[in-house]
Design an enzyme around this catalytic site. Structure first.
Site, PDB file in Angstrom:
ATOM      1  N   TYR A  87       0.832  -1.213   0.000  1.00 51.00           N
ATOM      2  CA  TYR A  87       0.000   0.000   0.000  1.00 51.00           C
ATOM      3  C   TYR A  87       0.865   1.260   0.000  1.00 51.00           C
ATOM      4  O   TYR A  87       0.510   2.276  -0.591  1.00 51.00           O
ATOM      5  CB  TYR A  87      -0.978  -0.020   1.184  1.00 51.00           C
ATOM      6  CG  TYR A  87      -2.194  -0.874   0.910  1.00 51.00           C
ATOM      7  CD1 TYR A  87      -2.241  -2.214   1.299  1.00 51.00           C
ATOM      8  CD2 TYR A  87      -3.278  -0.362   0.197  1.00 51.00           C
ATOM      9  CE1 TYR A  87      -3.332  -3.014   0.999  1.00 51.00           C
ATOM     10  CE2 TYR A  87      -4.383  -1.150  -0.106  1.00 51.00           C
ATOM     11  CZ  TYR A  87      -4.402  -2.477   0.294  1.00 51.00           C
ATOM     12  OH  TYR A  87      -5.492  -3.264  -0.010  1.00 51.00           O
ATOM     13  N   ARG A 104       1.697   1.830  -3.477  1.00 54.50           N
ATOM     14  CA  ARG A 104       0.556   2.452  -4.188  1.00 54.50           C
ATOM     15  C   ARG A 104       0.444   3.924  -3.822  1.00 54.50           C
ATOM     16  O   ARG A 104       0.190   4.784  -4.668  1.00 54.50           O
ATOM     17  CB  ARG A 104      -0.737   1.695  -3.868  1.00 54.50           C
ATOM     18  CG  ARG A 104      -0.811   0.331  -4.514  1.00 54.50           C
ATOM     19  CD  ARG A 104      -2.120  -0.377  -4.164  1.00 54.50           C
ATOM     20  NE  ARG A 104      -3.279   0.371  -4.645  1.00 54.50           N
ATOM     21  CZ  ARG A 104      -4.528   0.063  -4.277  1.00 54.50           C
ATOM     22  NH1 ARG A 104      -4.759  -0.931  -3.443  1.00 54.50           N
ATOM     23  NH2 ARG A 104      -5.546   0.765  -4.735  1.00 54.50           N
ATOM     24  N   VAL A 118      -9.045   5.010  -3.874  1.00 58.82           N
ATOM     25  CA  VAL A 118      -8.439   5.371  -2.577  1.00 58.82           C
ATOM     26  C   VAL A 118      -7.351   6.430  -2.772  1.00 58.82           C
ATOM     27  O   VAL A 118      -6.650   6.785  -1.829  1.00 58.82           O
ATOM     28  CB  VAL A 118      -7.859   4.110  -1.886  1.00 58.82           C
ATOM     29  CG1 VAL A 118      -8.989   3.163  -1.490  1.00 58.82           C
ATOM     30  CG2 VAL A 118      -6.838   3.382  -2.754  1.00 58.82           C
ATOM     31  N   ASP A 119      -7.251   6.927  -4.010  1.00 58.22           N
ATOM     32  CA  ASP A 119      -6.262   7.994  -4.262  1.00 58.22           C
ATOM     33  C   ASP A 119      -6.899   9.358  -3.967  1.00 58.22           C
ATOM     34  O   ASP A 119      -8.094   9.456  -3.716  1.00 58.22           O
ATOM     35  CB  ASP A 119      -5.731   7.911  -5.722  1.00 58.22           C
ATOM     36  CG  ASP A 119      -6.810   8.195  -6.780  1.00 58.22           C
ATOM     37  OD1 ASP A 119      -6.947   7.392  -7.727  1.00 58.22           O
ATOM     38  OD2 ASP A 119      -7.527   9.208  -6.655  1.00 58.22           O
ATOM     39  N   HIS A 164     -14.462   3.304  -0.518  1.00 56.63           N
ATOM     40  CA  HIS A 164     -13.496   2.248  -0.166  1.00 56.63           C
ATOM     41  C   HIS A 164     -12.318   2.790   0.622  1.00 56.63           C
ATOM     42  O   HIS A 164     -11.241   2.198   0.637  1.00 56.63           O
ATOM     43  CB  HIS A 164     -13.017   1.530  -1.440  1.00 56.63           C
ATOM     44  CG  HIS A 164     -14.121   0.732  -2.092  1.00 56.63           C
ATOM     45  ND1 HIS A 164     -14.047   0.257  -3.378  1.00 56.63           N
ATOM     46  CD2 HIS A 164     -15.342   0.341  -1.636  1.00 56.63           C
ATOM     47  CE1 HIS A 164     -15.162  -0.403  -3.674  1.00 56.63           C
ATOM     48  NE2 HIS A 164     -15.969  -0.360  -2.635  1.00 56.63           N
ATOM     49  N   CYS A 222       1.019   2.371  16.646  1.00 59.92           N
ATOM     50  CA  CYS A 222       0.052   3.324  17.226  1.00 59.92           C
ATOM     51  C   CYS A 222       0.636   3.948  18.490  1.00 59.92           C
ATOM     52  O   CYS A 222       1.220   3.251  19.324  1.00 59.92           O
ATOM     53  CB  CYS A 222      -1.231   2.557  17.576  1.00 59.92           C
ATOM     54  SG  CYS A 222      -2.444   3.512  18.489  1.00 59.92           S
ATOM     55  N   ASN A 258     -16.665   4.503 -20.249  1.00 60.72           N
ATOM     56  CA  ASN A 258     -15.783   3.361 -20.024  1.00 60.72           C
ATOM     57  C   ASN A 258     -15.103   3.025 -21.340  1.00 60.72           C
ATOM     58  O   ASN A 258     -15.667   3.232 -22.408  1.00 60.72           O
ATOM     59  CB  ASN A 258     -16.634   2.158 -19.542  1.00 60.72           C
ATOM     60  CG  ASN A 258     -15.773   1.054 -18.948  1.00 60.72           C
ATOM     61  OD1 ASN A 258     -14.929   0.503 -19.662  1.00 60.72           O
ATOM     62  ND2 ASN A 258     -15.965   0.753 -17.682  1.00 60.72           N
TER      63      ASN A 258
HETATM   64  N1  APR Z   1     -11.160   5.534 -19.247  1.00 61.39           N
HETATM   65  C1  APR Z   1     -12.359   4.974 -18.936  1.00 61.39           C
HETATM   66  N2  APR Z   1     -12.486   3.730 -18.419  1.00 61.39           N
HETATM   67  C2  APR Z   1     -11.351   3.026 -18.226  1.00 61.39           C
HETATM   68  C3  APR Z   1     -10.062   3.533 -18.535  1.00 61.39           C
HETATM   69  C4  APR Z   1      -9.998   4.847 -19.074  1.00 61.39           C
HETATM   70  N3  APR Z   1      -8.819   5.403 -19.408  1.00 61.39           N
HETATM   71  N4  APR Z   1      -9.131   2.570 -18.235  1.00 61.39           N
HETATM   72  C5  APR Z   1      -9.815   1.522 -17.743  1.00 61.39           C
HETATM   73  N5  APR Z   1     -11.145   1.785 -17.751  1.00 61.39           N
HETATM   74  C6  APR Z   1     -12.239   0.944 -17.267  1.00 61.39           C
HETATM   75  C7  APR Z   1     -12.073  -0.540 -17.529  1.00 61.39           C
HETATM   76  O1  APR Z   1     -12.684  -0.888 -18.777  1.00 61.39           O
HETATM   77  C8  APR Z   1     -12.840  -1.140 -16.349  1.00 61.39           C
HETATM   78  O2  APR Z   1     -14.225  -1.314 -16.669  1.00 61.39           O
HETATM   79  O3  APR Z   1     -12.236   1.104 -15.869  1.00 61.39           O
HETATM   80  C9  APR Z   1     -12.724  -0.076 -15.258  1.00 61.39           C
HETATM   81  C10 APR Z   1     -11.763  -0.477 -14.149  1.00 61.39           C
HETATM   82  O4  APR Z   1     -12.355  -1.578 -13.486  1.00 61.39           O
HETATM   83  P1  APR Z   1     -11.631  -2.200 -12.213  1.00 61.39           P
HETATM   84  O5  APR Z   1     -10.189  -2.379 -12.509  1.00 61.39           O
HETATM   85  O6  APR Z   1     -12.473  -3.365 -11.782  1.00 61.39           O
HETATM   86  O7  APR Z   1     -11.714  -1.038 -11.118  1.00 61.39           O
HETATM   87  P2  APR Z   1     -12.979  -0.643 -10.233  1.00 61.39           P
HETATM   88  O8  APR Z   1     -14.260  -0.786 -11.008  1.00 61.39           O
HETATM   89  O9  APR Z   1     -12.688   0.692  -9.665  1.00 61.39           O
HETATM   90  O10 APR Z   1     -12.933  -1.739  -9.048  1.00 61.39           O
HETATM   91  C11 APR Z   1     -13.863  -1.545  -7.981  1.00 61.39           C
HETATM   92  O11 APR Z   1     -12.746  -3.306  -6.755  1.00 61.39           O
HETATM   93  O12 APR Z   1     -10.720  -4.246  -6.292  1.00 61.39           O
HETATM   94  C12 APR Z   1     -11.731  -3.477  -5.770  1.00 61.39           C
HETATM   95  O13 APR Z   1     -11.560  -1.883  -4.077  1.00 61.39           O
HETATM   96  C13 APR Z   1     -11.218  -2.103  -5.410  1.00 61.39           C
HETATM   97  O14 APR Z   1     -12.337   0.033  -5.636  1.00 61.39           O
HETATM   98  C14 APR Z   1     -11.980  -1.163  -6.324  1.00 61.39           C
HETATM   99  C15 APR Z   1     -13.201  -1.963  -6.695  1.00 61.39           C
END
Ligand code: APR
Length: 249
Positions: free
Chosen positions: A64, A67, A100-101, A116, A152, A218
């Site tokens: 983390y 990250r 989380v950023d 999250h 802590c 997306n």
């Molecule tokens: N522009 C638009 N969409 C994008 C881009 C971009 N440049 N790059 C990637 N994507 C899309 C991908 O097609 C995908 O559908 O963003 C999505 C990313 O999906 P994930 O990697 O599953 O991320 P997220 O949906 O935020 O995951 C939800 O899962 O692992 C846990 O806690 C973590 O908050 C996270 C949660």
């Protein structure tokens, strides 16, 4: 796009619901994108659970911190900036993020709802007291470095990342606030999320069910139904600025 721009121009309350895809063009890895996604390279159960932290705190804390270092080295991209600009144009804008950023905040958004948690809110694993110590500078290139978490000051427990791990519930107040915003909005932009992780992924559906327009931004076209749901396929950093460039706002 024109119809969406028209509705955006008329909206009283807009919700922007974001996932890892909105930060992708800032160089922050997503989770499930093949090859580049974190979960295609790491096993979430080995890094993003309380059990993993108990078993190997230095591995999990180090990951983390890596990250957090990547986020520190990154800058908000045009998608983050467009969302901050939108906040200046619509009467009410609520940003609900699964990320989380702090890139929404660094782009100028305020009161971001983090469903999250955040890399910037570490707390004690034992007594949950927020950690107010200084975190060491970490090299973003050092993926996988093991770092002993700090302790802590109250109970000497290990400090953990302030993120929601798999198997943990979402923070109550942010969840309540997110539901309230989804129930009230006229239009919800769902940006860069795979919509796979519950309960966060319910948010667009809650908005849709109360009659809001829902627009998916997306890389991949998203399944939509009815006249009030739209999908815009492409990069968020390209699409969101174009949405704002319209005469509608
Ligand atoms: N522009 C638009 N969409 C994008 C881009 C971009 N440049 N790059 C990637 N994507 C899309 C991908 O097609 C995908 O559908 O963003 C999505 C990313 O999906 P994930 O990697 O599953 O991320 P997220 O949906 O935020 O995951 C939800 O899962 O692992 C846990 O806690 C973590 O908050 C996270 C949660």
């Amino acid at each position: 796009m024109l119809e969406i721009q028209r509705r955006l121009g008329e909206a009283r309350h807009v919700v922007v619901f974001t996932g890892a895809g909105v930060s992708a063009e800032s160089g922050i890895p997503t989770f499930r994108d093949a090859l580049t996604g974190l979960w295609s390279r790491f096993d979430p159960a080995a890094l993003a659970t309380a059990e993993a932290f108990r078993a190997d705190p230095a591995l999990v804390w180090g990951w983390y911190e890596w990250r957090r270092a990547k986020v520190h080295a990154a800058t908000p991209n045009a998608a983050h900036l467009a969302i901050a600009e939108l906040a200046r144009r619509v009467p009410v804008l609520t940003v609900i993020s699964q990320n989380v950023d702090d890139l929404h905040e660094r782009a100028g958004c305020r009161d971001v709802i983090h469903l999250h948690g955040s890399l910037h809110a570490p707390r004690c694993f034992a007594c949950a007291r927020p950690y107010d110590g200084v975190l060491d500078k970490v090299d973003a290139g050092d993926e996988g470095a093991r770092i002993e978490p700090p302790r802590c000051r109250r109970c000497n427990g290990r400090i953990r990342p302030g993120v929601v791990w798999f198997g943990e519930s979402l923070p109550e107040q942010p969840w309540r606030d997110a539901l309230a915003a989804a129930r009230d909005c006229d239009l919800l932009l769902s940006v860069g999320t795979s919509g796979l992780v519950m309960p966060a992924a319910q948010i667009p559906r809650v908005a849709r069910q109360q009659g809001a327009t829902v627009v998916h931004v997306n890389l991949d076209p998203q399944p939509v139904e009815g006249d009030d749901e739209f999908t815009l396929a492409g990069k968020a950093a390209d699409i969101l600025p174009r949405l704002l460039a319209s005469p509608g706002r």
